[in-house]
Design a protein around this motif. Structure first.
Motif, PDB file in Angstrom:
ATOM      1  N   ASP A 194       0.828  -1.204   0.000  1.00  0.00           N
ATOM      2  CA  ASP A 194       0.000   0.000   0.000  1.00  0.00           C
ATOM      3  C   ASP A 194       0.867   1.260   0.000  1.00  0.00           C
ATOM      4  O   ASP A 194       0.603   2.212  -0.737  1.00  0.00           O
ATOM      5  CB  ASP A 194      -0.921  -0.021   1.221  1.00  0.00           C
ATOM      6  N   ARG A 195       1.934   1.248   0.812  1.00  0.00           N
ATOM      7  CA  ARG A 195       2.842   2.405   0.823  1.00  0.00           C
ATOM      8  C   ARG A 195       3.542   2.558  -0.517  1.00  0.00           C
ATOM      9  O   ARG A 195       3.726   3.671  -1.016  1.00  0.00           O
ATOM     10  CB  ARG A 195       3.870   2.237   1.941  1.00  0.00           C
ATOM     11  N   ALA A 196       3.940   1.423  -1.106  1.00  0.00           N
ATOM     12  CA  ALA A 196       4.583   1.500  -2.427  1.00  0.00           C
ATOM     13  C   ALA A 196       3.621   2.082  -3.456  1.00  0.00           C
ATOM     14  O   ALA A 196       4.018   2.863  -4.332  1.00  0.00           O
ATOM     15  CB  ALA A 196       5.057   0.115  -2.860  1.00  0.00           C
ATOM     16  N   ASN A 201       2.083   6.605  -6.864  1.00  0.00           N
ATOM     17  CA  ASN A 201       1.151   7.652  -7.287  1.00  0.00           C
ATOM     18  C   ASN A 201       1.766   9.034  -7.111  1.00  0.00           C
ATOM     19  O   ASN A 201       1.601   9.923  -7.970  1.00  0.00           O
ATOM     20  CB  ASN A 201      -0.152   7.541  -6.491  1.00  0.00           C
ATOM     21  N   ARG A 202       2.487   9.205  -6.001  1.00  0.00           N
ATOM     22  CA  ARG A 202       3.124  10.496  -5.766  1.00  0.00           C
ATOM     23  C   ARG A 202       4.187  10.779  -6.828  1.00  0.00           C
ATOM     24  O   ARG A 202       4.300  11.900  -7.338  1.00  0.00           O
ATOM     25  CB  ARG A 202       3.747  10.494  -4.373  1.00  0.00           C
ATOM     26  N   MET A 203       4.964   9.746  -7.166  1.00  0.00           N
ATOM     27  CA  MET A 203       5.995   9.923  -8.183  1.00  0.00           C
ATOM     28  C   MET A 203       5.379  10.249  -9.539  1.00  0.00           C
ATOM     29  O   MET A 203       5.875  11.091 -10.289  1.00  0.00           O
ATOM     30  CB  MET A 203       6.844   8.657  -8.280  1.00  0.00           C
ATOM     31  N   LEU A 207       6.037  13.491 -11.784  1.00  0.00           N
ATOM     32  CA  LEU A 207       6.449  13.382 -13.187  1.00  0.00           C
ATOM     33  C   LEU A 207       5.499  14.157 -14.097  1.00  0.00           C
ATOM     34  O   LEU A 207       5.937  14.788 -15.076  1.00  0.00           O
ATOM     35  CB  LEU A 207       6.493  11.907 -13.600  1.00  0.00           C
ATOM     36  N   ASN A 208       4.222  14.115 -13.790  1.00  0.00           N
ATOM     37  CA  ASN A 208       3.265  14.883 -14.579  1.00  0.00           C
ATOM     38  C   ASN A 208       3.518  16.378 -14.449  1.00  0.00           C
ATOM     39  O   ASN A 208       3.446  17.124 -15.436  1.00  0.00           O
ATOM     40  CB  ASN A 208       1.838  14.549 -14.143  1.00  0.00           C
ATOM     41  N   LYS A 209       3.830  16.826 -13.214  1.00  0.00           N
ATOM     42  CA  LYS A 209       4.142  18.242 -13.031  1.00  0.00           C
ATOM     43  C   LYS A 209       5.396  18.627 -13.804  1.00  0.00           C
ATOM     44  O   LYS A 209       5.463  19.683 -14.446  1.00  0.00           O
ATOM     45  CB  LYS A 209       4.331  18.538 -11.532  1.00  0.00           C
ATOM     46  N   PHE A 210       6.423  17.755 -13.728  1.00  0.00           N
ATOM     47  CA  PHE A 210       7.669  18.042 -14.437  1.00  0.00           C
ATOM     48  C   PHE A 210       7.438  18.075 -15.947  1.00  0.00           C
ATOM     49  O   PHE A 210       7.957  18.949 -16.658  1.00  0.00           O
ATOM     50  CB  PHE A 210       8.712  16.974 -14.080  1.00  0.00           C
ATOM     51  N   ALA A 211       6.643  17.133 -16.442  1.00  0.00           N
ATOM     52  CA  ALA A 211       6.350  17.115 -17.877  1.00  0.00           C
ATOM     53  C   ALA A 211       5.574  18.359 -18.291  1.00  0.00           C
ATOM     54  O   ALA A 211       5.755  18.872 -19.400  1.00  0.00           O
ATOM     55  CB  ALA A 211       5.557  15.850 -18.221  1.00  0.00           C
ATOM     56  N   ALA A 212       4.722  18.860 -17.388  1.00  0.00           N
ATOM     57  CA  ALA A 212       3.970  20.065 -17.712  1.00  0.00           C
ATOM     58  C   ALA A 212       4.878  21.286 -17.786  1.00  0.00           C
ATOM     59  O   ALA A 212       4.673  22.181 -18.604  1.00  0.00           O
ATOM     60  CB  ALA A 212       2.864  20.279 -16.673  1.00  0.00           C
ATOM     61  N   THR A 213       5.929  21.336 -16.933  1.00  0.00           N
ATOM     62  CA  THR A 213       6.840  22.485 -16.951  1.00  0.00           C
ATOM     63  C   THR A 213       7.776  22.455 -18.147  1.00  0.00           C
ATOM     64  O   THR A 213       8.354  23.484 -18.499  1.00  0.00           O
ATOM     65  CB  THR A 213       7.670  22.512 -15.661  1.00  0.00           C
ATOM     66  N   LEU A 214       7.948  21.291 -18.758  1.00  0.00           N
ATOM     67  CA  LEU A 214       8.874  21.221 -19.889  1.00  0.00           C
ATOM     68  C   LEU A 214       8.394  22.055 -21.069  1.00  0.00           C
ATOM     69  O   LEU A 214       9.203  22.514 -21.883  1.00  0.00           O
ATOM     70  CB  LEU A 214       9.049  19.754 -20.334  1.00  0.00           C
ATOM     71  N   ASN A 215       7.104  22.257 -21.163  1.00  0.00           N
ATOM     72  CA  ASN A 215       6.551  22.986 -22.308  1.00  0.00           C
ATOM     73  C   ASN A 215       6.301  24.462 -21.995  1.00  0.00           C
ATOM     74  O   ASN A 215       5.675  25.166 -22.777  1.00  0.00           O
ATOM     75  CB  ASN A 215       5.246  22.325 -22.762  1.00  0.00           C
TER      76      ASN A 215
END
Length: 323
Positions: A194-196, A201-203, A207-215
């Motif tokens: 469950d913790r994993a 999900n947090r990772m 990653l989604n936030k980082f991908a959004a900043t790339l553009n």
């Protein structure tokens, strides 16, 4: 005399009542059997009539419309059913309708049921044959039910054995249910999973936030994908690097040719590097040349003190000092 008349009247009344009852019964029975109704004949051929008898009813859309008039053998082993159907319903029964054998209730008498038919087909006429649809065979159904009952008994016995082993702690499931330590370990594993899952999900969110900043404008990815001049500059740099790589390949090939010639004795440098005799003679020659040079230097130094050249050397030294 009066008593005889009285008896005759009573007998006449009873006879009249009997006749009325008889006529009523005939009319009632005839009405049920559709004896006094104008009807048409429809046929259907079945492989098995499953106990159908003459006089059984014919139904259409839940309404009784006729009776079975005759049951005759047809062909090698089939049975032809002749039905008397009311003429007033023939416009509702189509030539592509089907006939099947059913029961009047769960254990009632057998009946013929007419169903289906499309409006594209014309209405039936007297003497038409309907397509027969064989009903479900109750004997086969009972055999299937009996086989299913046997299978159910077997499954029940297996479940009994399985639950007994689980209760005794046999197998993985039994061990998990009876061994408290193993159960705790299993709970810990589930907690770790469950913790994993939460960390994953947090990772993914990060990653989604980082991908959004790339553009976003001003970032390297944005410049690479939107700045045409930067693209041309990178393209030129890549072409220059390609040219440099090509020149390096040419230089490498030339060096390979030179180094391959160094191992041969058909050229001067190769002979120097590979011919030991020549190298020895060249070494001796250089030694002799060095020795001759030393002797020449000594001779020149000695000329400075000889009488014919002493005055010239003094003048040269004096000139050097004045400068």
């Amino acid at each position: 005399m009066r008593n005889d008349n009285k008896k005759s009247v009573i007998v006449g009344i009873f006879v009249l009542i009997g006749i009325i009852i008889f006529i009523t019964g005939v009319l009632t029975l005839g009405g049920q059997q559709k004896k006094f109704v104008k009807s048409i004949r429809l046929n259907a051929v079945f492989d098995d009539v499953a106990g159908l008898q003459t006089g059984n009813n014919v139904w259409f859309s839940g309404v009784k419309i006729g009776t079975v008039r005759n049951i005759n053998f047809y062909g090698d082993s089939q049975v032809e059913i002749v039905m008397a159907v009311e003429s007033k319903v023939k416009d509702y029964i189509r030539k592509d309708s089907k006939a099947t054998i059913s029961s009047d209730g769960l254990i009632g008498n057998k009946i013929i049921v007419i169903y289906g038919g499309t409006t594209q087909a014309p209405p039936v006429e007297d003497g038409d044959r309907l397509m027969a649809e064989m009903p479900l065979d109750t004997d086969k159904m009972m055999e299937t039910l009996q086989e299913n009952n046997k299978n159910l008994v077997t499954i029940t016995e297996n479940l009994k054995v399985l639950t007994g082993k689980i209760a005794q702690g046999d197998g993985i499931v039994g061990a998990v249910m009876t061994d408290s330590v193993l159960a705790d370990n299993f709970k810990n594993i589930l907690s770790n999973l469950d913790r994993a899952s939460v960390n994953s999900n947090r990772m993914l969110i990060e990653l989604n936030k980082f991908a959004a900043t790339l553009n976003e404008e001003g970032t390297l990815i944005y410049d690479l994908t939107h700045d045409k001049e930067l693209y041309k500059s990178l393209q030129g740099s890549i072409e220059s690097l390609q040219a440099t790589a090509d020149n390096a390949n040419v230089l490498t090939n030339n060096l390979n040719d030179v180094t391959s010639k160094l191992s041969d004795r058909d050229n001067t440098l190769g002979m120097i590097l590979n011919d030991e005799e020549f190298a020895s003679r060249l070494k001796n020659t250089l030694i002799y040349a060095d020795s001759s040079t030393m002797n020449l230097n000594r001779g020149l130094e000695a000329l400075e003190y000889t009488w014919p050249f002493r005055r010239g050397f003094k003048r040269m030294n004096k000139a050097n000092q004045e400068q």
